[in-house]
Design an enzyme around this catalytic site. Structure first.
Site, PDB file in Angstrom:
ATOM      1  N   CYS A  69      11.079   6.622   6.976  1.00 29.13           N
ATOM      2  CA  CYS A  69      10.626   7.963   6.624  1.00 29.13           C
ATOM      3  C   CYS A  69      10.446   8.021   5.117  1.00 29.13           C
ATOM      4  CB  CYS A  69      11.667   8.987   7.084  1.00 29.13           C
ATOM      5  SG  CYS A  69      11.226  10.667   6.621  1.00 29.13           S
ATOM      6  N   CYS A 178       3.072   8.421   4.787  1.00 27.44           N
ATOM      7  CA  CYS A 178       3.908   9.084   5.788  1.00 27.44           C
ATOM      8  C   CYS A 178       3.779   8.229   7.035  1.00 27.44           C
ATOM      9  CB  CYS A 178       3.415  10.499   6.060  1.00 27.44           C
ATOM     10  SG  CYS A 178       4.234  11.259   7.488  1.00 27.44           S
TER      11      CYS A 178
HETATM   12  N1  DGL Z   1       7.392  10.296   8.955  1.00 20.03           N
HETATM   13  C1  DGL Z   1       8.035  10.850   7.838  1.00 20.03           C
HETATM   14  C2  DGL Z   1       7.542  10.331   6.520  1.00 20.03           C
HETATM   15  O1  DGL Z   1       7.191   9.167   6.444  1.00 20.03           O
HETATM   16  C3  DGL Z   1       8.427  12.299   7.886  1.00 20.03           C
HETATM   17  C4  DGL Z   1       7.406  13.273   8.276  1.00 20.03           C
HETATM   18  C5  DGL Z   1       7.974  14.666   8.481  1.00 20.03           C
HETATM   19  O2  DGL Z   1       8.877  14.844   9.282  1.00 20.03           O
HETATM   20  O3  DGL Z   1       7.471  15.584   7.807  1.00 20.03           O
HETATM   21  O4  DGL Z   1       7.539  11.019   5.532  1.00 20.03           O
END
Ligand code: DGL
Length: 252
Positions: A69, A178
């Site tokens: 994340c 993301c």
């Molecule tokens: N998939 C995550 C990232 O890489 C988080 C996305 C989220 O929950 O807003 O930032």
């Protein structure tokens, strides 16, 4: 055993890249859908959720952690290792391996990511450290659309509106900062084609999976244990796409 952590389905893009390189690794995955999305939360909130998420993976037997994340990367701070009682080398996050993979390249990078990631400056600072100029573009609501099973049309409109101002700015790379975004890579490809933008799409999952294979123990029986904090048909669909339909999803 390797533990992978994300707010929801996004980390599955990292799991997929890892599976391509290490089919035999034993993996436990936690998607914190109950608290998703992470991208609009404060650094402090994200720090607390990261400790809880990693602790869950440790409780399930994980000894090495992939923080899949980007939004929490800046919240992974030194005291956390003492709090969780794990060595520093046992966590791989998204930004370090991704920026390192650019070392020695001539590039001008546009990062698309959540508000938390862009406003933290974590990628921009990382790129500055290796002499590469990078700017951020916030896509605040795309994660909700992806997790909520939004339409292709709505996603295309959202991505196009965000990228249009950068159309003629001369960026060489578009970094999907993301982990949810590679799950809808074709949306980005379509928009880039429509805008006639010739720019290389970068999915950080590959650099991160390379780092995992280089540093973690990827021997095992190939077991994949998927856990979420809230039941979700979207997660079921992406997990079937990324790691096959044989994997059960447990709701904690
Ligand atoms: N998939 C995550 C990232 O890489 C988080 C996305 C989220 O929950 O807003 O930032």
């Amino acid at each position: 055993m390797i533990g992978i952590f994300d707010s929801g389905s996004g980390g599955l893009s990292v799991l997929k890249a890892l599976r391509e390189r290490a089919p035999q690794a034993d993996v436990v995955y936690f998607g914190d859908l109950k608290n998703a999305p992470y991208g609009n939360k404060s650094r402090e909130e994200l720090g607390a959720l990261t400790v809880l998420g990693i602790q869950k993976l440790i409780d399930e037997g994980a000894t090495e952690i992939v923080s899949a994340c980007n939004s929490v990367s800046v919240s992974i701070v030194l005291p956390m290792f003492e709090i969780l009682d794990i060595p520093r080398a046992s966590i791989i996050e998204m930004v370090g391996p991704t920026v390192s993979a650019f070392k020695g390249k001539v590039a001008r990078v546009l990062i698309v990511a959540t508000r938390a990631t862009i406003e933290s400056g974590v990628y921009q600072n990382g790129f500055r450290m290796i002499g590469i100029s990078a700017d951020g573009c916030v896509l605040p609501d795309l994660v909700q659309l992806i997790e909520g099973g939004g339409s292709t049309e709505d996603m295309v409109t959202m991505v196009r509106t965000a990228l249009e101002p950068y159309r003629d700015a001369g960026y060489t790379h578009l970094l999907l900062g993301c982990t949810h975004f590679p799950l809808v890579r074709e949306i980005f490809e379509e928009v880039l084609t429509t805008l006639s933008m010739s720019i290389e799409l970068v999915d950080p999952a590959h650099a991160v999976a390379d780092a995992v294979v280089a540093r973690f123990d990827t021997s095992g029986t190939g077991r994949t244990d998927l856990m979420v904090s809230l039941e979700s048909p979207t997660f079921e669909r992406f997990s079937a796409e990324c790691v096959g339909s044989a994997c059960n999803v447990r709701t904690l």
